[in-house]
Design a protein around this motif. Structure first.
Motif, PDB file in Angstrom:
ATOM      1  N   GLU A  38       0.921  -1.154   0.060  1.00  0.00           N
ATOM      2  CA  GLU A  38       0.047   0.025  -0.109  1.00  0.00           C
ATOM      3  C   GLU A  38       0.907   1.406  -0.032  1.00  0.00           C
ATOM      4  O   GLU A  38       0.617   2.357  -0.707  1.00  0.00           O
ATOM      5  N   ARG A  61       2.021   1.620  -3.506  1.00  0.00           N
ATOM      6  CA  ARG A  61       1.033   2.183  -4.428  1.00  0.00           C
ATOM      7  C   ARG A  61       0.731   3.464  -4.277  1.00  0.00           C
ATOM      8  O   ARG A  61       0.759   4.202  -5.346  1.00  0.00           O
ATOM      9  N   ARG A  62       0.831   3.914  -3.072  1.00  0.00           N
ATOM     10  CA  ARG A  62       0.766   5.632  -2.940  1.00  0.00           C
ATOM     11  C   ARG A  62       1.800   6.105  -3.592  1.00  0.00           C
ATOM     12  O   ARG A  62       1.682   7.193  -4.154  1.00  0.00           O
ATOM     13  N   GLY A 105       1.670   6.557  -6.929  1.00  0.00           N
ATOM     14  CA  GLY A 105       0.352   6.949  -7.876  1.00  0.00           C
ATOM     15  C   GLY A 105      -0.294   6.351  -8.416  1.00  0.00           C
ATOM     16  O   GLY A 105      -1.332   6.571  -9.329  1.00  0.00           O
ATOM     17  N   THR A 133      -3.786   4.285  -8.663  1.00  0.00           N
ATOM     18  CA  THR A 133      -5.066   4.559  -7.938  1.00  0.00           C
ATOM     19  C   THR A 133      -5.750   3.156  -7.763  1.00  0.00           C
ATOM     20  O   THR A 133      -6.715   3.071  -6.743  1.00  0.00           O
ATOM     21  N   GLU A 134      -5.439   2.371  -8.474  1.00  0.00           N
ATOM     22  CA  GLU A 134      -6.173   0.821  -8.434  1.00  0.00           C
ATOM     23  C   GLU A 134      -5.672   0.162  -7.244  1.00  0.00           C
ATOM     24  O   GLU A 134      -4.755  -0.337  -7.195  1.00  0.00           O
ATOM     25  N   LYS A 135      -6.529   0.230  -6.029  1.00  0.00           N
ATOM     26  CA  LYS A 135      -6.218  -0.429  -5.163  1.00  0.00           C
ATOM     27  C   LYS A 135      -6.113  -2.193  -5.193  1.00  0.00           C
ATOM     28  O   LYS A 135      -5.279  -2.973  -4.441  1.00  0.00           O
TER      29      LYS A 135
END
Length: 182
Positions: A96, A99-100, A103, A105-107
């Motif tokens: 996570e 992912r952030r 950038g 957006t799809e979790k």
């Protein structure tokens, strides 16, 4: 012929000690390439230069046919030396953070990559309690998260038992064959 990496005369030294000396290599798209050498031979330093973590003292590096390295390095995933994961977090929590940072957006992307590296069932287990093989797979997952065209791994099977070595090798072959990652 398409090359993901071309170097000409790349050298690096720290003080008076030359750790990489005049390396010229060409890695074609789709190849699986490995370095063999003694400890201290400069393998990691070379990978750090290609990845942008160190600058060469001499020579040129070209990625994907371009010397605009910063623009091209977004196409590289790397695991240099050891996985950069937070020990007090789970695999999912570490992904996570990545992912952030990227950038994305799809979790749900996290689920797919954890499944791919066989870490989807680790639940609430903290990374500090992972086996060496699990930590290596998490490092590979982090390196893969940006969907790279070129993957640079520094000793991805170091410290693994024979079953772990086979698992990581199979994973790398699968990446190469199914995703065409060099």
């Amino acid at each position: 012929m398409d090359y993901v990496l071309r170097t000409e005369g790349v050298s690096k030294q720290y003080g008076k000690h030359k750790v990489v000396d005049n390396v010229s290599m060409h890695v074609r798209k789709g190849d699986i390439y490995g370095f063999i050498g003694k400890n201290g031979a400069g393998k990691t330093t070379f990978m750090r230069m290609v990845s942008g973590l160190a600058a060469p003292a001499e020579g040129t590096i070209e990625l994907f046919g371009s010397q605009e390295l910063e623009q091209q390095r977004v196409r590289i995933g790397s695991l240099i030396e050891k996985p950069g994961a937070f020990g007090n977090m789970t695999a999912r929590e570490n992904m996570e953070v990545v992912r952030r940072k990227l950038g994305i957006t799809e979790k749900t992307a996290i689920d797919g990559i954890l499944e791919f590296v066989h870490l989807s069932q680790t639940g609430k287990k903290k990374v500090k309690h992972f086996s060496m093989g699990m930590k290596q797979r998490l490092g590979i997952a982090i390196a893969l998260f940006s969907n790279p065209d070129f993957l640079i791994l520094d000793e991805p099977i170091n410290g693994l038992d024979p079953a772990g070595i086979k698992e990581v090798r199979d994973l790398l072959l699968k990446l190469n064959q199914e995703r065409q990652i060099t």
